[in-house]
Design an enzyme around this catalytic site. Sequence first.
Site, PDB file in Angstrom:
ATOM      1  CB  CYS A   1     -12.095 -27.588   6.868  1.00 16.12           C
ATOM      2  SG  CYS A   1     -10.603 -26.611   6.599  1.00 16.12           S
TER       3      CYS A   1
ATOM      4  CB  CYS B   1     -10.080 -29.008   9.914  1.00 11.42           C
ATOM      5  SG  CYS B   1     -10.782 -27.366  10.227  1.00 11.42           S
TER       6      CYS B   1
ATOM      7  CG  HIS C   1      -9.784 -22.957  10.185  1.00 18.10           C
ATOM      8  ND1 HIS C   1     -10.259 -24.037   9.466  1.00 18.10           N
ATOM      9  CD2 HIS C   1     -10.851 -22.108  10.334  1.00 18.10           C
ATOM     10  CE1 HIS C   1     -11.546 -23.860   9.206  1.00 18.10           C
ATOM     11  NE2 HIS C   1     -11.929 -22.704   9.711  1.00 18.10           N
TER      12      HIS C   1
ATOM     13  CB  CYS D   1      -6.971 -26.434   6.706  1.00 19.61           C
ATOM     14  SG  CYS D   1      -7.519 -26.220   8.415  1.00 19.61           S
TER      15      CYS D   1
ATOM     16  CG  ASP E   1      -0.225   0.028   2.537  1.00 18.97           C
ATOM     17  OD1 ASP E   1       0.999   0.249   2.549  1.00 18.97           O
ATOM     18  OD2 ASP E   1      -0.882  -0.164   3.568  1.00 18.97           O
TER      19      ASP E   1
ATOM     20  CG  ASP F   1      -6.351  -5.316   1.532  1.00 20.79           C
ATOM     21  OD1 ASP F   1      -5.931  -4.970   2.648  1.00 20.79           O
ATOM     22  OD2 ASP F   1      -6.967  -4.527   0.777  1.00 20.79           O
TER      23      ASP F   1
ATOM     24  N   GLY G   1       1.058   3.742   2.185  1.00 19.19           N
ATOM     25  CA  GLY G   1       1.467   4.283   3.485  1.00 19.19           C
ATOM     26  C   GLY G   1       0.535   5.356   4.005  1.00 19.19           C
TER      27      GLY G   1
END
Length: 395
Positions: free
Chosen positions: A303, A308, A333, A305, A91, A265, A93
Amino acid sequence: MALQFEVVGRFNRARASKLTLPHYVVQTPMFMPVGTQGTIKGLTNSQLEDIGCQIILGNTYHLALRPGAELIDELGGLHKFMNWKRGLLTDSGGFQMVSLLHLADITEEGVTFQSPVDGKPMLLTPEESIQIQNKIGADIIMALDDVVRTTITGPRIEEAMYRTLRWMDRCIAAHKRPDAQNLFGIVQGGLDPVLRDICVRGLVERNLPGYAIGGLAGGEDKDSFWRVVAQCTAALPEDKPRYVMGVGYPLDIVVCSALGADMYDCVYPTRTARFGTALVPEGVLKLKHNAMASDERPIVSTCSCMVCKNYTRAYIHSLVTRDAMGSQLLSYHNLSYMMRLSKDLHMSIVEGRFPEYVRGFLRTQFPKGDVPQWVCNAMEVAGIDISSCCAPVPV
């Protein structure tokens, strides 16, 4: 221009794309985690790669304070410094100065603020913001804009919008690496459709590599939020990426994607993890609640991941109140959830089943049919029929 943008699928306004950057080829729609100082709190780069993270967002203001742009430049740029081989976005700033340092004064020259190091006044100009970002070396860099919260009204909004356009020209002139870094402009104008339109047209005339929609997610009502996104995405070029800044709630990302946005974001997934909250298809799951103390299920049974697969709600409950490991596991997660959301959006558009995906998402989040009215309004504009997800309105 150091990017290629190819739309590979669409449904009405929604699109899936392939965005080729100097360091990585990414798929949109895409969520980008915020790594303030070149790191996502609690996660290693290899973990981020494992869950499918494509771009990390870095904060120019924080990186310039420490370790410093000069040092990052000397050590080969931020990619090499943090050993990240995929995409980076920094970004400008400006937002940090306004949000973190209440004593910020914005003039035509730039943003004057108190140094957090010694309290002395410091000035960040559009030229300096770009010079710092050129040294950091991210794939996408953002123009310094005059940031005003959407809850503010009156002549200040108009002043900020026109100044944002003037500063855009100064950023373009200062940008020394257009062959290696993509400078995005930021659409401002508050909640005023006329000002937003002037800003969009002004930025499009400058033929930038990509465009961001700024000044949202700052407390405005949701009906105003989606209408600004819809207006801007409709007016921005079809062949350039569109980035809605500061948006991280899964529902907001689904709605904005339906309206034609590509990139997002927010600190939300990792920040909420540090408070013991997990993102789940139904919404959120608060792991600090006593009901979790003996719950042997994973956070989400479907899930895949690492968290999980390996840990129960009870175990994470025992950690979140007293150990950093708890927030690390939840951050993993939550970001995994956001990456899967991004991939699911992309694939559903490519495979021609986006409306079905949206309806399934809404049915899971709102099983009683109480889909918020702003979502219904937005989906009507996006051309997606969600009547089957909504409970009949009582007469």
